[in-house]
Design a protein around this motif. Structure first.
Motif, mmCIF file in Angstrom:
data_model
loop_
_atom_site.group_PDB
_atom_site.id
_atom_site.type_symbol
_atom_site.label_atom_id
_atom_site.label_comp_id
_atom_site.label_asym_id
_atom_site.label_seq_id
_atom_site.Cartn_x
_atom_site.Cartn_y
_atom_site.Cartn_z
ATOM 1 N N ILE A 222 -13.649 -1.576 -16.649
ATOM 2 C CA ILE A 222 -14.843 -1.974 -16.955
ATOM 3 C C ILE A 222 -15.287 -2.126 -18.338
ATOM 4 O O ILE A 222 -15.594 -2.613 -19.061
ATOM 5 C CB ILE A 222 -15.899 -1.759 -15.966
ATOM 6 N N THR A 223 -14.752 -0.606 -18.703
ATOM 7 C CA THR A 223 -15.139 -0.321 -20.169
ATOM 8 C C THR A 223 -14.088 -0.782 -21.111
ATOM 9 O O THR A 223 -14.537 -1.502 -22.174
ATOM 10 C CB THR A 223 -14.701 1.232 -20.450
ATOM 11 N N SER A 224 -12.870 -1.151 -20.748
ATOM 12 C CA SER A 224 -12.047 -2.058 -21.502
ATOM 13 C C SER A 224 -12.537 -3.383 -21.549
ATOM 14 O O SER A 224 -12.500 -4.058 -22.648
ATOM 15 C CB SER A 224 -10.754 -1.943 -20.757
ATOM 16 N N TYR A 225 -12.604 -4.160 -20.561
ATOM 17 C CA TYR A 225 -13.100 -5.450 -20.670
ATOM 18 C C TYR A 225 -14.312 -5.693 -21.392
ATOM 19 O O TYR A 225 -14.485 -6.553 -22.400
ATOM 20 C CB TYR A 225 -13.552 -6.130 -19.266
ATOM 21 N N TRP A 226 -15.309 -4.683 -21.274
ATOM 22 C CA TRP A 226 -16.453 -4.936 -22.253
ATOM 23 C C TRP A 226 -16.391 -4.876 -23.489
ATOM 24 O O TRP A 226 -16.616 -5.639 -24.520
ATOM 25 C CB TRP A 226 -17.820 -4.185 -21.654
ATOM 26 N N ARG B 192 -15.101 7.623 -16.891
ATOM 27 C CA ARG B 192 -16.228 6.751 -17.793
ATOM 28 C C ARG B 192 -17.296 6.021 -17.202
ATOM 29 O O ARG B 192 -17.655 5.032 -17.431
ATOM 30 C CB ARG B 192 -15.288 5.635 -18.437
ATOM 31 N N GLY B 193 -17.966 6.830 -16.232
ATOM 32 C CA GLY B 193 -19.151 6.492 -15.655
ATOM 33 C C GLY B 193 -20.178 5.848 -16.595
ATOM 34 O O GLY B 193 -20.926 4.813 -16.258
ATOM 35 N N GLU B 194 -20.422 6.766 -17.361
ATOM 36 C CA GLU B 194 -21.568 6.262 -18.674
ATOM 37 C C GLU B 194 -21.201 4.900 -19.350
ATOM 38 O O GLU B 194 -22.349 4.155 -19.282
ATOM 39 C CB GLU B 194 -21.473 7.313 -19.633
ATOM 40 N N GLN B 195 -19.797 4.889 -19.552
ATOM 41 C CA GLN B 195 -19.635 3.587 -20.182
ATOM 42 C C GLN B 195 -19.730 2.217 -19.199
ATOM 43 O O GLN B 195 -19.977 1.245 -19.863
ATOM 44 C CB GLN B 195 -18.112 3.690 -20.775
ATOM 45 N N ALA B 196 -19.315 2.607 -18.079
ATOM 46 C CA ALA B 196 -19.406 1.445 -17.052
ATOM 47 C C ALA B 196 -21.061 1.140 -16.894
ATOM 48 O O ALA B 196 -21.238 0.079 -16.882
ATOM 49 C CB ALA B 196 -18.963 2.154 -15.749
ATOM 50 N N LEU B 197 -21.759 2.113 -16.898
ATOM 51 C CA LEU B 197 -23.202 1.665 -16.768
ATOM 52 C C LEU B 197 -23.829 0.989 -17.905
ATOM 53 O O LEU B 197 -24.772 -0.023 -17.918
ATOM 54 C CB LEU B 197 -24.096 3.039 -16.663
ATOM 55 N N GLU B 198 -23.299 1.564 -19.062
ATOM 56 C CA GLU B 198 -23.650 0.769 -20.482
ATOM 57 C C GLU B 198 -23.120 -0.686 -20.413
ATOM 58 O O GLU B 198 -23.756 -1.722 -20.783
ATOM 59 C CB GLU B 198 -22.951 1.336 -21.543
ATOM 60 N N ALA B 199 -21.878 -0.875 -19.986
ATOM 61 C CA ALA B 199 -21.252 -2.335 -19.604
ATOM 62 C C ALA B 199 -22.136 -3.212 -18.757
ATOM 63 O O ALA B 199 -22.327 -4.397 -19.378
ATOM 64 C CB ALA B 199 -19.704 -2.332 -19.162
ATOM 65 N N ALA B 200 -22.564 -2.481 -17.802
ATOM 66 C CA ALA B 200 -23.300 -3.478 -16.677
ATOM 67 C C ALA B 200 -24.703 -3.824 -17.565
ATOM 68 O O ALA B 200 -25.130 -4.900 -17.418
ATOM 69 C CB ALA B 200 -23.543 -2.769 -15.541
ATOM 70 N N GLN B 201 -25.048 -2.725 -17.995
ATOM 71 C CA GLN B 201 -26.647 -2.808 -18.588
ATOM 72 C C GLN B 201 -26.614 -3.743 -19.797
ATOM 73 O O GLN B 201 -27.463 -4.618 -20.000
ATOM 74 C CB GLN B 201 -27.144 -1.552 -19.007
ATOM 75 N N GLN B 202 -25.873 -3.552 -20.697
ATOM 76 C CA GLN B 202 -25.646 -4.343 -21.843
ATOM 77 C C GLN B 202 -25.453 -5.757 -21.731
ATOM 78 O O GLN B 202 -25.795 -6.665 -22.329
ATOM 79 C CB GLN B 202 -24.804 -3.702 -22.913
ATOM 80 N N SER B 203 -24.608 -6.040 -20.587
ATOM 81 C CA SER B 203 -24.036 -7.366 -20.268
ATOM 82 C C SER B 203 -25.508 -8.178 -19.645
ATOM 83 O O SER B 203 -24.892 -9.262 -18.995
ATOM 84 C CB SER B 203 -22.795 -7.348 -19.500
ATOM 85 N N ALA C 97 -13.393 3.709 -13.856
ATOM 86 C CA ALA C 97 -14.373 2.960 -14.782
ATOM 87 C C ALA C 97 -13.480 2.699 -16.065
ATOM 88 O O ALA C 97 -14.373 2.212 -17.351
ATOM 89 C CB ALA C 97 -15.846 3.631 -14.938
ATOM 90 N N GLY C 98 -12.387 3.090 -16.185
ATOM 91 C CA GLY C 98 -11.649 2.674 -17.437
ATOM 92 C C GLY C 98 -11.575 1.200 -17.707
ATOM 93 O O GLY C 98 -11.672 0.719 -18.772
ATOM 94 N N GLN D 241 -21.771 -11.753 -18.153
ATOM 95 C CA GLN D 241 -22.328 -10.855 -17.501
ATOM 96 C C GLN D 241 -21.373 -10.010 -16.557
ATOM 97 O O GLN D 241 -20.511 -10.720 -16.095
ATOM 98 C CB GLN D 241 -23.617 -11.496 -16.768
ATOM 99 N N ILE D 242 -21.544 -8.807 -16.298
ATOM 100 C CA ILE D 242 -20.551 -8.139 -15.580
ATOM 101 C C ILE D 242 -21.032 -7.590 -14.453
ATOM 102 O O ILE D 242 -22.074 -6.895 -14.504
ATOM 103 C CB ILE D 242 -19.863 -6.977 -16.521
ATOM 104 N N LEU D 243 -20.215 -8.031 -13.134
ATOM 105 C CA LEU D 243 -20.734 -7.366 -11.923
ATOM 106 C C LEU D 243 -19.445 -6.309 -11.546
ATOM 107 O O LEU D 243 -18.295 -6.758 -11.129
ATOM 108 C CB LEU D 243 -20.586 -8.281 -10.998
ATOM 109 N N GLY D 244 -19.970 -5.023 -11.793
ATOM 110 C CA GLY D 244 -18.992 -3.887 -11.224
ATOM 111 C C GLY D 244 -19.234 -3.685 -9.824
ATOM 112 O O GLY D 244 -20.489 -3.660 -9.428
#
Ligand SMILES: *Cc1c(COP(=O)(O)O)cnc(C)c1O
Length: 345
Positions: free
Chosen positions: A191-195, A242-253, A188-189, A207-210
């Motif tokens: 997806i974190t970086s892109y967001w 970075r699982g938390e950050q991945a979930l955040e990226a999906a949710q925030q986007s 999850a590095g 909008q991000i689709l992981g």
């Protein structure tokens, strides 16, 4: 002026210490390849950000140039990482470029041959660990806490900084963000970086689709997976750092994280290759996810939208996944008549 790599192009936007000494192999600047045939089928304007065209064949080079440049500037002599393969090859190459010693830990027997060969060719000391990627990462974290060896996994914040440059490039090409960004999610590095990159660049947000593999989908299941399994070895990770950050990226986007089966991944790999783009299995997960979602009622709304799918690594990284599933090519005598009889006319 000629292209000089991501730190040269975007360094002023990256949070790197003053001691950083650039070590580059001219990574980045990868193409956004239009996919008109598949795009038409899915009803969207589809592009592949082909990260397999980086110097060592995966997007890992974007973060590695930053991590190694920082490590060199700090006076590190040895770097270490745990890897499903591509991080190993990338760390090995950039360490070689900088004259550092590189040690890479890989899960025993679970690394694609093109990645292992790369790490060896670039001169890394490769150690197989009897365990998963997650076990190898724990060892790496421990040794870098107890010794001066520098850690270059994506828990290293400079990796994330470097990887943001892919988002900047996409915005520069389109003069704005796409509607959707689809990509595979392992540790999850990325997806974190892109967001982080899209937010910082302020040219719009996708909008991000992981997409995870069904056998290694901790972020979809909501709990770690002890024994992750998938043909997509680059995302065979059960405890994403970075699982938390991945979930955040999906949710925030206003996007989501989904899982696809190995069959869907391999099918997506064939579909891409049929339009001229050969990627490794993990890299096909983003397309597999888009196909799954675009085809179902409650799925994401991609119709008429501009969609960028990140293809993280080159198909040549994992050739056996293709050759193993096919009979060997036919053999004929070196004679014209035999050629005609084999191919028909
Ligand atoms: C590392 C890697 C991934 C996963 O990226 P994370 O940052 O770990 O989520 C996906 N595909 C390929 C080819 C990779 O090398």
């Amino acid at each position: 002026m000629s292209y000089q790599g991501v730190l040269h192009r975007y360094g002023n936007l990256l949070d790197l210490p003053a001691h950083t000494q650039t070590v580059s192999l001219l990574e980045g600047n990868t193409p956004l390849i239009p996919m008109p045939r598949l795009g038409k089928e899915l009803g969207c304007e589809l592009f592949i950000k082909f990260e397999g065209l980086n110097p060592t064949g995966s997007f890992k080079d974007r973060g590695m140039t930053a991590a190694i440049s920082e490590a060199v500037g700090r006076g590190a002599e040895t770097v270490i990482c745990a890897s499903t393969g591509n991080t190993a090859a990338s760390a090995a190459a950039y360490a070689a470029r900088a004259g550092l010693r590189a040690i890479v830990l890989i899960p025993e027997g679970k690394v694609a041959v093109g990645k292992l060969a790369g790490a060896i060719a670039y001169g890394a000391e490769v150690i197989q660990v009897q365990g998963s990627f997650d076990d190898a990462l724990s060892l790496v974290v421990e040794i870098t806490q107890k010794t001066p060896i520098a850690l270059v996994n994506s828990i290293n914040p400079f990796r994330i900084e470097g990887q943001k440059t892919a988002a900047f490039e996409i915005c520069d090409v389109f003069d704005g963000a796409p509607d959707w960004l689809c990509l595979p999610v392992g540790n999850a590095g990325n997806i974190t970086s892109y967001w982080a990159g899209f937010k910082q660049y302020q040219k719009g947000l996708p909008q991000i689709l992981g997409v995870q593999a069904a056998g290694a989908a901790p972020l979809v299941l909501g709990h770690p997976v002890e024994k992750p399994e998938t043909v997509a070895t680059a995302i065979r990770i059960g405890r994403p750092a970075r699982g938390e950050q991945a979930l955040e990226a999906a949710q925030q986007s206003n996007g989501k994280i989904i899982a696809v089966s190995d069959e869907e991944i391999l099918s997506a790999q064939r579909i891409l290759a049929a339009e001229g783009v050969w990627v490794e299995p993990a890299s096909a997960a983003g397309i597999a996810g888009l196909i799954a979602e675009a085809g179902k009622g409650a799925g994401i709304e991609a119709k008429g939208k501009r969609v960028v799918v990140v293809c993280t690594g080159h198909g040549m990284k994992d050739p056996s996944i293709v050759t193993d599933s096919f009979a060997s090519p036919k053999v004929i005598p070196a004679a014209y008549d035999d050629l005609i009889s084999v191919i028909g006319k």
